[in-house]
Every structure is written in structure tokens, then in C-alpha cells.
Design a protein around this motif. Structure first.
Motif, PDB file in Angstrom:
ATOM      1  N   LEU A  61     -31.852 -11.618  -9.901  1.00 58.15           N
ATOM      2  CA  LEU A  61     -31.889 -12.119 -11.277  1.00 58.15           C
ATOM      3  C   LEU A  61     -32.798 -11.256 -12.157  1.00 58.15           C
ATOM      4  CD1 LEU A  61     -31.897 -15.979 -10.668  1.00 58.15           C
ATOM      5  CD2 LEU A  61     -30.228 -14.722 -12.043  1.00 58.15           C
ATOM      6  N   VAL A  62     -33.939 -10.848 -11.606  1.00 62.95           N
ATOM      7  CA  VAL A  62     -34.849  -9.954 -12.340  1.00 62.95           C
ATOM      8  C   VAL A  62     -34.091  -8.672 -12.684  1.00 62.95           C
ATOM      9  CG1 VAL A  62     -36.900  -8.463 -12.089  1.00 62.95           C
ATOM     10  CG2 VAL A  62     -37.023 -10.863 -11.396  1.00 62.95           C
ATOM     11  N   ASP A  63     -33.337  -8.192 -11.714  1.00 64.98           N
ATOM     12  CA  ASP A  63     -32.554  -6.978 -11.895  1.00 64.98           C
ATOM     13  C   ASP A  63     -31.516  -7.126 -13.018  1.00 64.98           C
ATOM     14  OD1 ASP A  63     -32.561  -4.458 -10.563  1.00 64.98           O
ATOM     15  OD2 ASP A  63     -30.448  -4.851 -10.073  1.00 64.98           O
ATOM     16  N   MET A  64     -30.848  -8.253 -13.038  1.00 65.07           N
ATOM     17  CA  MET A  64     -29.828  -8.496 -14.067  1.00 65.07           C
ATOM     18  C   MET A  64     -30.460  -8.529 -15.462  1.00 65.07           C
ATOM     19  SD  MET A  64     -27.414 -11.421 -12.411  1.00 65.07           S
ATOM     20  CE  MET A  64     -26.357 -11.045 -11.026  1.00 65.07           C
ATOM     21  N   ILE A  65     -31.604  -9.199 -15.570  1.00 62.15           N
ATOM     22  CA  ILE A  65     -32.280  -9.283 -16.862  1.00 62.15           C
ATOM     23  C   ILE A  65     -32.794  -7.890 -17.258  1.00 62.15           C
ATOM     24  CG2 ILE A  65     -34.217 -10.331 -18.145  1.00 62.15           C
ATOM     25  CD1 ILE A  65     -33.867 -12.807 -16.241  1.00 62.15           C
ATOM     26  N   SER A  66     -33.313  -7.139 -16.291  1.00 64.00           N
ATOM     27  CA  SER A  66     -33.804  -5.775 -16.563  1.00 64.00           C
ATOM     28  C   SER A  66     -32.689  -4.874 -17.066  1.00 64.00           C
ATOM     29  CB  SER A  66     -34.350  -5.120 -15.297  1.00 64.00           C
ATOM     30  OG  SER A  66     -35.374  -5.866 -14.795  1.00 64.00           O
ATOM     31  N   LYS A  67     -31.520  -5.010 -16.449  1.00 63.76           N
ATOM     32  CA  LYS A  67     -30.391  -4.164 -16.851  1.00 63.76           C
ATOM     33  C   LYS A  67     -29.980  -4.460 -18.284  1.00 63.76           C
ATOM     34  CE  LYS A  67     -28.442  -2.640 -12.558  1.00 63.76           C
ATOM     35  NZ  LYS A  67     -28.015  -3.319 -11.320  1.00 63.76           N
ATOM     36  N   LEU A  68     -29.950  -5.738 -18.614  1.00 62.79           N
ATOM     37  CA  LEU A  68     -29.619  -6.126 -19.986  1.00 62.79           C
ATOM     38  C   LEU A  68     -30.681  -5.542 -20.932  1.00 62.79           C
ATOM     39  CD1 LEU A  68     -27.949  -7.760 -22.041  1.00 62.79           C
ATOM     40  CD2 LEU A  68     -29.331  -9.769 -21.471  1.00 62.79           C
ATOM     41  N   GLN A  69     -31.929  -5.684 -20.539  1.00 60.32           N
ATOM     42  CA  GLN A  69     -33.044  -5.171 -21.339  1.00 60.32           C
ATOM     43  C   GLN A  69     -32.917  -3.655 -21.550  1.00 60.32           C
ATOM     44  OE1 GLN A  69     -36.843  -5.689 -19.401  1.00 60.32           O
ATOM     45  NE2 GLN A  69     -37.924  -5.816 -21.365  1.00 60.32           N
ATOM     46  N   GLN A 120     -29.753   1.250 -26.786  1.00 55.56           N
ATOM     47  CA  GLN A 120     -28.529   1.951 -27.179  1.00 55.56           C
ATOM     48  C   GLN A 120     -27.649   1.098 -28.093  1.00 55.56           C
ATOM     49  OE1 GLN A 120     -28.005   1.990 -23.127  1.00 55.56           O
ATOM     50  NE2 GLN A 120     -29.970   3.020 -23.203  1.00 55.56           N
ATOM     51  N   GLY A 121     -28.051  -0.139 -28.277  1.00 50.49           N
ATOM     52  CA  GLY A 121     -27.257  -1.027 -29.118  1.00 50.49           C
ATOM     53  C   GLY A 121     -26.143  -1.659 -28.310  1.00 50.49           C
ATOM     54  N   VAL A 122     -26.154  -2.974 -28.198  1.00 50.57           N
ATOM     55  CA  VAL A 122     -25.097  -3.660 -27.458  1.00 50.57           C
ATOM     56  C   VAL A 122     -24.427  -4.668 -28.381  1.00 50.57           C
ATOM     57  CG1 VAL A 122     -25.765  -3.498 -25.029  1.00 50.57           C
ATOM     58  CG2 VAL A 122     -26.943  -5.116 -26.488  1.00 50.57           C
ATOM     59  N   SER A 123     -23.152  -4.856 -28.158  1.00 52.78           N
ATOM     60  CA  SER A 123     -22.405  -5.806 -28.984  1.00 52.78           C
ATOM     61  C   SER A 123     -22.652  -7.229 -28.472  1.00 52.78           C
ATOM     62  CB  SER A 123     -20.915  -5.490 -28.915  1.00 52.78           C
ATOM     63  OG  SER A 123     -20.446  -5.715 -27.608  1.00 52.78           O
ATOM     64  N   ALA A 124     -22.352  -8.182 -29.329  1.00 47.53           N
ATOM     65  CA  ALA A 124     -22.481  -9.589 -28.947  1.00 47.53           C
ATOM     66  C   ALA A 124     -21.603  -9.871 -27.727  1.00 47.53           C
ATOM     67  CB  ALA A 124     -22.072 -10.483 -30.110  1.00 47.53           C
ATOM     68  N   LYS A 125     -20.463  -9.183 -27.672  1.00 46.58           N
ATOM     69  CA  LYS A 125     -19.544  -9.383 -26.562  1.00 46.58           C
ATOM     70  C   LYS A 125     -20.182  -8.919 -25.244  1.00 46.58           C
ATOM     71  CE  LYS A 125     -14.809  -8.701 -25.280  1.00 46.58           C
ATOM     72  NZ  LYS A 125     -14.047  -7.556 -24.833  1.00 46.58           N
ATOM     73  N   GLU A 126     -20.846  -7.769 -25.311  1.00 51.76           N
ATOM     74  CA  GLU A 126     -21.508  -7.253 -24.108  1.00 51.76           C
ATOM     75  C   GLU A 126     -22.656  -8.169 -23.662  1.00 51.76           C
ATOM     76  OE1 GLU A 126     -21.057  -2.439 -24.276  1.00 51.76           O
ATOM     77  OE2 GLU A 126     -22.035  -3.429 -25.978  1.00 51.76           O
ATOM     78  N   ILE A 127     -23.384  -8.692 -24.640  1.00 49.94           N
ATOM     79  CA  ILE A 127     -24.467  -9.623 -24.296  1.00 49.94           C
ATOM     80  C   ILE A 127     -23.881 -10.879 -23.654  1.00 49.94           C
ATOM     81  CG2 ILE A 127     -26.309 -11.099 -25.230  1.00 49.94           C
ATOM     82  CD1 ILE A 127     -26.723  -8.937 -27.389  1.00 49.94           C
ATOM     83  N   ALA A 128     -22.794 -11.363 -24.233  1.00 52.10           N
ATOM     84  CA  ALA A 128     -22.141 -12.551 -23.682  1.00 52.10           C
ATOM     85  C   ALA A 128     -21.682 -12.300 -22.248  1.00 52.10           C
ATOM     86  CB  ALA A 128     -20.968 -12.968 -24.561  1.00 52.10           C
ATOM     87  N   GLU A 129     -21.137 -11.099 -21.993  1.00 49.55           N
ATOM     88  CA  GLU A 129     -20.692 -10.751 -20.640  1.00 49.55           C
ATOM     89  C   GLU A 129     -21.866 -10.795 -19.668  1.00 49.55           C
ATOM     90  OE1 GLU A 129     -17.714 -10.328 -19.283  1.00 49.55           O
ATOM     91  OE2 GLU A 129     -16.930 -10.902 -21.240  1.00 49.55           O
ATOM     92  N   ALA A 130     -22.974 -10.183 -20.078  1.00 49.64           N
ATOM     93  CA  ALA A 130     -24.171 -10.146 -19.231  1.00 49.64           C
ATOM     94  C   ALA A 130     -24.684 -11.563 -18.976  1.00 49.64           C
ATOM     95  CB  ALA A 130     -25.253  -9.286 -19.879  1.00 49.64           C
TER      96      ALA A 130
END
Ligand SMILES: [Fe+2]
Length: 134
Positions: free
Chosen positions: A21-29, A34-44
Motif C-alpha cells: 500500500l505504501v508503494d501504491m501511494i508512493s507511485k501515485l505521489q 508530470q501532471g496526472v489527469s483526474a482519470k489517472e488518479i481515479a484509476e490509481a
């Protein structure tokens, strides 16, 4: 965010899932600058919700196996935690603009506070079980 040994509850299976879970949050962070779309955030976030549900099930199975006294209370907290991330997802889908840095802060404390305040108790109970067995 990153993993610190102080987050360990002493149960390898659960610690590994927490690391995931730490890894998943780190990857999103890491993807934010680079700028992420709302869609990409929703996917994460969907990914995080799915994994969290799987992880909570593991914790709940373990609590039930060792007859953990606060299991019902702990399960309620899990429902609340999942609900919090689902709420963010719903808002994103409605087109609400979210501050991504606030989101990372939120997810970090969301995970770490739960580990420190609640999951550590499972680790302690496990230790006691091991002691009686031994
Ligand atoms: Fe938990």
C-alpha cells in the motif's frame, strides 16, 4: 511516502501488504509532478481501494483466527477507511477538482494512523498468542 521499519506490526504477511500500500501511494505521489489527469488518479485510487479490501480481509481473517477482542470495532474502522477513499473517487467522478498534494497527505495519514493506532494491537495480540503456544 516511504516505508519505515517503525510501521512494522511484526506480522510478515500484514507488513508486506502494508508495504504494498505504501508503494501504491508512493507511485501515485511520484507521478504527480508530470501532471496526472483526474482519470489517472481515479484509476490509481480504484487500485488502492481494491487492494485495501483484499488486505483488510486478511487482517480480519487473522483477527478472527486469534480471537482478537476488538475485532468488531476494528472491522468498523475498515469500513470507514474504505468509505473515505470511495468518497474521494465519487467526487472525482462528479468532476470535483482535488488538490493532489492534499490527497497524498490524506492517504499517507489514512494508512499510517491506522497502522500505528490499530494494527499494532493485532501485532501485540499475535505476540501473546505465540507466547502461549511456545
Ligand atoms: Fe487494520
Amino acid at each position: 511516502m516511504e516505508w519505515y521499519e517503525s510501521y512494522s506490526i511484526g506480522v510478515p504477511q500484514i507488513d508486506d501488504q502494508h508495504k504494498e500500500l505504501v508503494d501504491m501511494i508512493s507511485k501515485l505521489q511520484a507521478s504527480l509532478p508530470q501532471g496526472v489527469s483526474a482519470k489517472e488518479i481515479a484509476e490509481a485510487l480504484k487500485f488502492i481501494v481494491n487492494y485495501t479490501q483484499y488486505h483488510f480481509k486478511s487482517e480480519e481473517d487473522l483477527m478472527s483466527k486469534i480471537g482478537f477482542a476488538e475485532i468488531e470495532y476494528h472491522k468498523k474502522l475498515h469500513v470507514k477507511l474504505v468509505g473515505q477513499v470511495i468518497d474521494i473517487l465519487v467526487n472525482l467522478k462528479k468532476g470535483k477538482i482535488i488538490d493532489t498534494y492534499e490527497l497524498i497527505d490524506f492517504l499517507t495519514s489514512w494508512l499510517i494512523n491506522h497502522i500505528r493506532n490499530e494494527d499494532k494491537k493485532i501485532g501485540k495480540a499475535m505476540e501473546e498468542v505465540e507466547t502461549y503456544k511456545g
